[in-house]
Design a protein around this motif. Structure first.
Motif, PDB file in Angstrom:
ATOM      1  N   HIS A 113      23.358  43.538  38.140  1.00 21.55           N
ATOM      2  CA  HIS A 113      23.180  44.414  36.983  1.00 21.55           C
ATOM      3  C   HIS A 113      21.990  43.950  36.140  1.00 21.55           C
ATOM      4  O   HIS A 113      21.852  42.765  35.829  1.00 21.55           O
ATOM      5  CB  HIS A 113      24.450  44.431  36.131  1.00 21.55           C
ATOM      6  N   HIS A 114      21.138  44.896  35.747  1.00 21.81           N
ATOM      7  CA  HIS A 114      19.883  44.538  35.094  1.00 21.81           C
ATOM      8  C   HIS A 114      20.038  44.137  33.632  1.00 21.81           C
ATOM      9  O   HIS A 114      19.086  43.629  33.030  1.00 21.81           O
ATOM     10  CB  HIS A 114      18.894  45.700  35.206  1.00 21.81           C
ATOM     11  N   GLY A 115      21.221  44.338  33.059  1.00 25.35           N
ATOM     12  CA  GLY A 115      21.431  43.953  31.667  1.00 25.35           C
ATOM     13  C   GLY A 115      22.350  42.767  31.502  1.00 25.35           C
ATOM     14  O   GLY A 115      21.962  41.720  30.972  1.00 25.35           O
ATOM     15  N   ILE A 116      23.601  42.910  31.992  1.00 33.33           N
ATOM     16  CA  ILE A 116      24.596  41.851  31.784  1.00 33.33           C
ATOM     17  C   ILE A 116      24.890  41.067  33.069  1.00 33.33           C
ATOM     18  O   ILE A 116      25.794  40.229  33.075  1.00 33.33           O
ATOM     19  CB  ILE A 116      25.907  42.433  31.201  1.00 33.33           C
ATOM     20  N   GLY A 117      24.138  41.301  34.125  1.00 36.62           N
ATOM     21  CA  GLY A 117      24.409  40.641  35.396  1.00 36.62           C
ATOM     22  C   GLY A 117      24.098  39.157  35.389  1.00 36.62           C
ATOM     23  O   GLY A 117      23.412  38.644  34.502  1.00 36.62           O
ATOM     24  N   ASN A 118      24.590  38.472  36.408  1.00 36.14           N
ATOM     25  CA  ASN A 118      24.385  37.018  36.493  1.00 36.14           C
ATOM     26  C   ASN A 118      22.910  36.637  36.521  1.00 36.14           C
ATOM     27  O   ASN A 118      22.485  35.691  35.857  1.00 36.14           O
ATOM     28  CB  ASN A 118      25.092  36.466  37.735  1.00 36.14           C
ATOM     29  N   ASN A 119      22.112  37.355  37.319  1.00 31.47           N
ATOM     30  CA  ASN A 119      20.693  37.011  37.410  1.00 31.47           C
ATOM     31  C   ASN A 119      19.958  37.318  36.111  1.00 31.47           C
ATOM     32  O   ASN A 119      19.129  36.528  35.650  1.00 31.47           O
ATOM     33  CB  ASN A 119      20.049  37.756  38.575  1.00 31.47           C
ATOM     34  N   LEU A 141      19.237  41.377  44.547  1.00 31.75           N
ATOM     35  CA  LEU A 141      19.869  40.063  44.429  1.00 31.75           C
ATOM     36  C   LEU A 141      18.889  38.914  44.193  1.00 31.75           C
ATOM     37  O   LEU A 141      19.290  37.858  43.693  1.00 31.75           O
ATOM     38  CB  LEU A 141      20.703  39.771  45.682  1.00 31.75           C
ATOM     39  N   LEU A 142      17.632  39.071  44.572  1.00 20.40           N
ATOM     40  CA  LEU A 142      16.643  38.005  44.363  1.00 20.40           C
ATOM     41  C   LEU A 142      15.686  38.445  43.261  1.00 20.40           C
ATOM     42  O   LEU A 142      15.095  39.520  43.328  1.00 20.40           O
ATOM     43  CB  LEU A 142      15.875  37.726  45.655  1.00 20.40           C
ATOM     44  N   TRP A 143      15.554  37.591  42.228  1.00 16.24           N
ATOM     45  CA  TRP A 143      14.732  37.917  41.054  1.00 16.24           C
ATOM     46  C   TRP A 143      13.589  36.918  40.923  1.00 16.24           C
ATOM     47  O   TRP A 143      13.638  35.811  41.477  1.00 16.24           O
ATOM     48  CB  TRP A 143      15.584  37.877  39.790  1.00 16.24           C
ATOM     49  N   CYS A 184      18.466  33.312  42.480  1.00 15.29           N
ATOM     50  CA  CYS A 184      19.630  34.130  42.808  1.00 15.29           C
ATOM     51  C   CYS A 184      20.846  33.249  42.605  1.00 15.29           C
ATOM     52  O   CYS A 184      20.966  32.192  43.234  1.00 15.29           O
ATOM     53  CB  CYS A 184      19.580  34.655  44.243  1.00 15.29           C
ATOM     54  N   THR A 185      21.737  33.646  41.724  1.00 20.28           N
ATOM     55  CA  THR A 185      22.873  32.805  41.374  1.00 20.28           C
ATOM     56  C   THR A 185      23.855  32.673  42.536  1.00 20.28           C
ATOM     57  O   THR A 185      23.869  33.470  43.467  1.00 20.28           O
ATOM     58  CB  THR A 185      23.616  33.385  40.158  1.00 20.28           C
ATOM     59  N   GLY A 186      24.695  31.638  42.457  1.00 16.79           N
ATOM     60  CA  GLY A 186      25.775  31.472  43.430  1.00 16.79           C
ATOM     61  C   GLY A 186      25.347  30.768  44.695  1.00 16.79           C
ATOM     62  O   GLY A 186      24.613  29.781  44.676  1.00 16.79           O
ATOM     63  N   GLY A 187      25.802  31.291  45.839  1.00 15.54           N
ATOM     64  CA  GLY A 187      25.549  30.649  47.131  1.00 15.54           C
ATOM     65  C   GLY A 187      24.404  31.301  47.862  1.00 15.54           C
ATOM     66  O   GLY A 187      24.587  31.838  48.963  1.00 15.54           O
ATOM     67  N   ALA A 188      23.211  31.275  47.279  1.00 16.48           N
ATOM     68  CA  ALA A 188      22.060  32.000  47.838  1.00 16.48           C
ATOM     69  C   ALA A 188      20.928  31.070  48.232  1.00 16.48           C
ATOM     70  O   ALA A 188      19.763  31.443  48.201  1.00 16.48           O
ATOM     71  CB  ALA A 188      21.563  33.027  46.825  1.00 16.48           C
TER      72      ALA A 188
END
Length: 260
Positions: A113-119, A141-143, A184-188
């Motif tokens: 999500h571009h506003g409240i997402g993890n990235n 998923l990749l920023w 990319c947050t998490g397991g990336a």
């Protein structure tokens, strides 16, 4: 760690579910677990709890604050887990059902999500400028973005430590400064090759594999393994704050400590 917002209103479970499906664009994602309502509880929701993972400790704390619903990033019913409801899964689901608490889980939609997402939230917390998605990677998923001023790897490690309350693992040449970043947050960790192809100085994710070391060193890119839980704590909290403000709900963000 926990935070609390006091609200006065009530929303129906169905209205909350429908709103979240639209707000997070759930139908656009091919995921590893169902996104949305995973365990059905009471029909009216006044108090919500948010947390990273639907573990027993989070459920017990949600019961203690009389929550009507729990929203998490890591919910239940993953594709690679046993389908039977026994043992740990049984105890978690039974606790939810015994107290009539709904469980909502949002995995990739919350990452992207571009506003409240993890990235998006990780970029905000770290002060990364011009955060934007890397289009060749599916599902946003990749920023990537840049820092206001170049920093050393040691300085950036300290920034991560200060923000995430967890010391990151750094792989890379300390003599090379950092200005441009992908994450990319998490397991990336395996997005490191795409990050290197982008030409950025550093890549951040949550976890690390044995092969990550060689990929970073041979491609001349800094890698920071900053913690799966730590990098994904901000999105679900922001989602809870958004819902509390929009619908005047009571919201508790409860952070269950996880060093991984």
């Amino acid at each position: 760690m926990s935070t609390h917002q006091q609200g006065k209103s009530v929303i129906s479970r169905q209205d909350l579910s429908s709103y979240l499906d639209t707000f997070l664009n759930v139908s656009a994602f091919k995921d590893y677990a169902p996104n949305g309502l995973q365990v059905e509880g009471k029909g009216q929701i006044r108090t919500i709890v948010t947390g990273v993972t639907a573990c027993q400790a989070l459920i017990e704390q949600a019961i203690a604050v009389n929550a009507d619903a729990i929203l998490v990033h890591h919910g239940f019913f993953w594709k690679n887990e046993p389908e039977v409801i026994t043992g740990m899964k049984y105890r978690r689901i039974k606790a939810l059902m015994d107290h009539d608490i709904s469980l909502f889980g949002y995995h990739l939609p919350l990452d992207a999500h571009h506003g409240i997402g993890n990235n998006a939230q990780l970029a905000y917390q770290l002060g990364i400028l011009s955060p934007r998605v890397y289009e060749p990677v599916a599902q946003d998923l990749l920023w990537h973005g840049h820092l206001e001023h170049p920093v050393t790897a040691t300085e950036f490690s300290q920034l991560l430590n200060n923000v995430l309350k967890r010391e990151p693992l750094h792989i890379g040449d300390n003599s090379k400064s950092i200005s441009t970043i992908a994450w990319c947050t998490g397991g990336a960790q395996d997005y490191i090759d795409q990050a290197a192809q982008m030409g950025v100085d550093a890549f951040i994710s949550g976890e690390v594999s044995e092969r990550t070391y060689h990929a970073a060193m041979e491609q001349g890119i800094h890698y920071f393994a900053a913690g799966h839980h730590a990098t994904e704590q901000f999105g679900i909290k922001a989602l809870g704050q958004h819902l509390a403000s929009k619908f005047d709900l009571t919201h508790h963000f409860i952070d269950i400590v996880n060093p991984v």
